[in-house]
Design a protein around this motif. Structure first.
Motif, mmCIF file in Angstrom:
data_model
loop_
_atom_site.group_PDB
_atom_site.id
_atom_site.type_symbol
_atom_site.label_atom_id
_atom_site.label_comp_id
_atom_site.label_asym_id
_atom_site.label_seq_id
_atom_site.Cartn_x
_atom_site.Cartn_y
_atom_site.Cartn_z
ATOM 1 N N GLN A 70 -37.883 52.199 35.084
ATOM 2 C CA GLN A 70 -38.115 50.899 35.700
ATOM 3 C C GLN A 70 -36.790 50.348 36.207
ATOM 4 N N SER B 20 -41.460 50.450 39.232
ATOM 5 C CA SER B 20 -41.518 51.617 38.358
ATOM 6 C C SER B 20 -41.382 52.822 39.276
ATOM 7 N N GLU C 15 -36.830 56.321 31.399
ATOM 8 C CA GLU C 15 -37.724 56.379 30.233
ATOM 9 C C GLU C 15 -37.035 57.135 29.108
#
Length: 105
Positions: A66, A52, A88
């Motif tokens: 990620q 991450s 994200e």
């Protein structure tokens, strides 16, 4: 970094990553190109590195997500990471390639 589908890589100042590992835990940092400063943490199992990450952008703001990298070996023995990553809030999958830079003597 030698290539990325997320952005053009500046050959004069590409994003440079530093990796550390202990007992399968992987962590590090990166900077360059469009990134002011980035950090990541994750794990390695065999030839797969799962992390991450989050970084500050030179244009302002931040990005995080990620990734899963496949560890490969160049003909000259250097490591090469082929990374599939996703930011994200974005369903787009990207691919980047990083090649190990030999340490200075």
């Amino acid at each position: 970094m030698v290539s990325s589908t997320a952005s053009a890589v500046d050959p004069e100042q590409p994003t440079a990553f530093r990796y550390w590992e202990s007992d399968g835990v992987v962590w590090g940092d990166y900077e360059g190109d469009t990134v002011t400063l980035g950090r990541f943490v994750g794990s390695r199992e065999g030839d797969a590195v799962t992390i991450s990450y989050v970084h500050a952008l030179k244009a302002g703001g931040r990005a995080g997500g990620q990734s899963v990298s496949r560890v490969e070996h160049e003909d000259d023995g250097r490591l090469r990471l082929v990374e599939e990553f996703q930011f994200e809030g974005d369903d787009t999958r990207h691919v980047s390639v990083c090649t190990e830079v030999p340490s200075a003597p």
